[in-house]
Design an enzyme around this catalytic site. Structure first.
Site, PDB file in Angstrom:
ATOM      1  N   GLN A 123       0.991  -1.141  -0.128  1.00 11.61           N
ATOM      2  CA  GLN A 123      -0.179  -0.014   0.086  1.00 11.61           C
ATOM      3  C   GLN A 123       0.800   1.230  -0.081  1.00 11.61           C
ATOM      4  O   GLN A 123       1.006   1.835   0.984  1.00 11.61           O
ATOM      5  CB  GLN A 123      -1.127  -0.065   1.272  1.00 11.61           C
ATOM      6  CG  GLN A 123      -1.847   0.975   1.273  1.00 11.61           C
ATOM      7  CD  GLN A 123      -3.308   0.642   0.674  1.00 11.61           C
ATOM      8  OE1 GLN A 123      -3.710  -0.559   0.646  1.00 11.61           O
ATOM      9  NE2 GLN A 123      -3.750   1.681  -0.434  1.00 11.61           N
ATOM     10  N   PHE A 124       1.608   1.603  -1.191  1.00 11.90           N
ATOM     11  CA  PHE A 124       2.464   2.609  -1.115  1.00 11.90           C
ATOM     12  C   PHE A 124       1.660   3.978  -0.927  1.00 11.90           C
ATOM     13  O   PHE A 124       2.110   4.911  -0.460  1.00 11.90           O
ATOM     14  CB  PHE A 124       2.973   2.738  -2.659  1.00 11.90           C
ATOM     15  CG  PHE A 124       2.007   3.536  -3.715  1.00 11.90           C
ATOM     16  CD1 PHE A 124       2.266   4.984  -3.756  1.00 11.90           C
ATOM     17  CD2 PHE A 124       1.223   2.634  -4.249  1.00 11.90           C
ATOM     18  CE1 PHE A 124       1.410   5.558  -4.849  1.00 11.90           C
ATOM     19  CE2 PHE A 124       0.209   3.470  -5.245  1.00 11.90           C
ATOM     20  CZ  PHE A 124       0.472   4.732  -5.532  1.00 11.90           C
ATOM     21  N   THR A 125       0.328   4.075  -0.890  1.00 12.05           N
ATOM     22  CA  THR A 125      -0.623   5.384  -0.741  1.00 12.05           C
ATOM     23  C   THR A 125      -0.335   5.774   0.857  1.00 12.05           C
ATOM     24  O   THR A 125      -0.697   6.893   1.151  1.00 12.05           O
ATOM     25  CB  THR A 125      -1.732   5.196  -0.965  1.00 12.05           C
ATOM     26  OG1 THR A 125      -2.526   4.272  -0.424  1.00 12.05           O
ATOM     27  CG2 THR A 125      -2.198   5.292  -2.628  1.00 12.05           C
TER      28      THR A 125
END
Length: 151
Positions: free
Chosen positions: A81-83
């Site tokens: 989940q890079f966000t």
């Protein structure tokens, strides 16, 4: 490194209508890798996720949480989940400057998953970099943010 840790009754990841990861009771981990993360953050975070006492002594108990996912023989679903490193303080579009580059992030994500698998628990994953639909049946609900900065 940031992890959104959720105690779940069940959780699954679908890609293009196909289930690629599915667990029963345990923890759903949404994982963000920072550009400054090292092996030390991975070790700390894996240990914390496995040992954090988020489960009551008996099912349905609303008292103290005395058991970890390891203690109950729970399962883990790990989703990249890079966000989680999106910075929304300026403007109207998030900045992802603190997120690790995709190649580095995938390598660290894979290492993190391997460290969790060393526990002997069932560990399922999504697909790094894919557009995924994550279904989470949160238990409690119990949702916490874990963070470990390098240094």
């Amino acid at each position: 490194m940031r992890v959104i840790i959720q105690r779940v009754k069940s959780s699954q990841v679908e890609i293009d209508g196909q289930i690629v990861g599915k667990i029963g009771g345990g923890l759903n981990l949404l994982v963000g890798i920072a550009d400054t993360d090292t092996e030390a953050e991975l070790d700390w975070m894996a240990r914390k996720c496995l040992e954090l006492r988020l489960f009551p002594d008996t099912a349905g108990d609303t008292g103290r949480w005395n058991k970890s996912v390891q203690d109950i023989g729970g399962e883990l679903l790990v989703v990249s989940q890079f966000t989680l490193y999106g910075d929304c303080r300026k403007g109207r579009r998030p900045s992802f400057d603190r997120s690790a580059a995709p190649e580095r992030a995938e390598m660290f994500y894979d290492k993190f998953v391997e460290k969790l698998r060393q526990s002997g628990l069932k560990v399922e994953t999504g697909l790094f970099g894919a557009m995924m639909q994550v279904s989470i049946e949160n238990d409690g609900p119990v949702t916490l943010v874990l963070e470990k900065e390098s240094g």
